[in-house]
Design a protein around this motif. Structure first.
Motif, PDB file in Angstrom:
ATOM      1  N   LYS A 179       0.844  -1.201   0.000  1.00 11.86           N
ATOM      2  CA  LYS A 179       0.000   0.000   0.000  1.00 11.86           C
ATOM      3  C   LYS A 179       0.881   1.254   0.000  1.00 11.86           C
ATOM      4  O   LYS A 179       1.939   1.268   0.637  1.00 11.86           O
ATOM      5  CB  LYS A 179      -0.906   0.024   1.243  1.00 11.86           C
ATOM      6  CG  LYS A 179      -1.870  -1.154   1.310  1.00 11.86           C
ATOM      7  CD  LYS A 179      -2.908  -1.094   0.204  1.00 11.86           C
ATOM      8  CE  LYS A 179      -3.776  -2.354   0.164  1.00 11.86           C
ATOM      9  NZ  LYS A 179      -4.563  -2.533   1.383  1.00 11.86           N
ATOM     10  N   LYS A 189      -3.991  -5.359   4.746  1.00  7.65           N
ATOM     11  CA  LYS A 189      -5.370  -5.836   4.638  1.00  7.65           C
ATOM     12  C   LYS A 189      -6.390  -4.708   4.500  1.00  7.65           C
ATOM     13  O   LYS A 189      -7.579  -4.966   4.299  1.00  7.65           O
ATOM     14  CB  LYS A 189      -5.728  -6.681   5.853  1.00  7.65           C
ATOM     15  CG  LYS A 189      -4.881  -7.934   5.999  1.00  7.65           C
ATOM     16  CD  LYS A 189      -5.181  -8.640   7.315  1.00  7.65           C
ATOM     17  CE  LYS A 189      -4.304  -9.870   7.515  1.00  7.65           C
ATOM     18  NZ  LYS A 189      -4.546 -10.502   8.841  1.00  7.65           N
ATOM     19  N   ASN A 212      -8.633  -1.936   2.900  1.00  3.01           N
ATOM     20  CA  ASN A 212      -9.185  -1.702   1.563  1.00  3.01           C
ATOM     21  C   ASN A 212      -9.274  -0.217   1.253  1.00  3.01           C
ATOM     22  O   ASN A 212      -9.504   0.592   2.142  1.00  3.01           O
ATOM     23  CB  ASN A 212     -10.583  -2.326   1.468  1.00  3.01           C
ATOM     24  CG  ASN A 212     -10.531  -3.828   1.615  1.00  3.01           C
ATOM     25  OD1 ASN A 212      -9.624  -4.482   1.091  1.00  3.01           O
ATOM     26  ND2 ASN A 212     -11.503  -4.392   2.333  1.00  3.01           N
TER      27      ASN A 212
END
Length: 275
Positions: free
Chosen positions: A75, A273, A275
């Motif tokens: 990310k 994890k 979103n």
């Protein structure tokens, strides 16, 4: 609240020029001794606070005083390696200015971390605690003053200040990693003095589980801006009167150093994890 849109835009424009086409998804605010997480970022772009227009400068030991942009577990993140505190003499609009800049950069989720004193007697130094709620004991609020609807509503709802879904994710992640993870209420005090034993007893009676000198102003601004918030405290010491020993900042740094592996593992896996 004295928030000038142009100052936020000037800061974000400077950052955007430095990071090129990078679009950070998640903001990380790293507290005392916890800035080591930013060292895990791949292909980092580091920007000193002192170079960013209108930014204050961190003055506290254990705070590197820079933004770090790059990839963390798949990310794109913007990590504050060091934050600003009310006790440093900054007005609340300066303490929370970086959160406004994160929002301007397009960030919608933020993980706020801190080192805190344990008020709950069931806690131990080195525990990690998900913040379920907070008590604003600063005696002020960063939203006092004229409100601009482009930043957020005049009277923001704080009934779900800390994202329930992100709290659940944190607990599930800790369980998968085999880590103990506490949950509790964080009390934000002005500092810079540590609390007296009588004050700690009062905070416990009010429902506090941990106490510190940050986080609450930044979280209020993040929620005002519509950002989802996850808070994680490292219980660096037990608050005054619980153990028969004096409190000092070196202990905070020592404890966070000891638990950094667990802290890094937890936050990195949470980030992967999200979103």
């Amino acid at each position: 609240m004295t928030v000038i849109k142009q100052e936020i835009q000037d800061a974000s424009s400077f950052i955007e020029e430095k990071i090129g086409g990078l679009s950070p998804e998640i903001g990380l605010i790293l507290g005392s001794g916890l800035g080591v997480l930013a060292d895990e970022i791949k292909n980092p772009i580091r920007i000193s606070y002192s170079d960013i227009p209108n930014f204050p400068v961190s003055t506290v030991e254990g705070h590197a005083g820079q933004f770090v942009f790059g990839e963390l577990n798949g990310k794109m993140v913007a990590a504050m390696q060091g934050r600003f505190h009310f006790y440093e003499g900054y007005a609340m609009d300066k303490v929370t200015f970086p959160v406004r800049v994160m929002k301007e950069l397009g960030i919608e989720k933020v993980i706020v971390t801190n080192a805190a004193g344990g008020v709950n007697k069931e806690f131990e130094p080195g525990d990690l605690m998900v913040i379920a709620d907070h008590i604003n004991n600063f005696g002020t609020n960063p939203l006092i003053g004229p409100n601009s609807n482009e930043f957020g509503p005049r009277f923001p709802d704080m009934s779900t200040t800390y994202s329930e879904s992100l709290q659940t994710l944190a607990h599930e992640t800790a369980r998968d990693l085999g880590l103990k993870l506490q949950s509790g209420v964080y009390v934000g005090n002005t500092g810079p003095t540590y609390e007296t034993p009588a004050e700690v007893r009062m905070l416990r009676a009010l429902g506090g589980d941990a106490v510190g000198m940050s986080t609450v102003p930044e979280v209020i601004i993040a929620r005002h801006a519509g950002m989802a918030v996850l808070g994680i405290s490292c219980i660096s010491n037990m608050a005054a009167g619980i153990l028969d020993q004096p409190l000092h900042h070196d202990e905070v740094i020592e404890t966070t150093e000891k638990v950094k592996a667990n802290f890094l593992s937890l936050v990195k896996n949470i980030v992967s994890k999200m979103n």
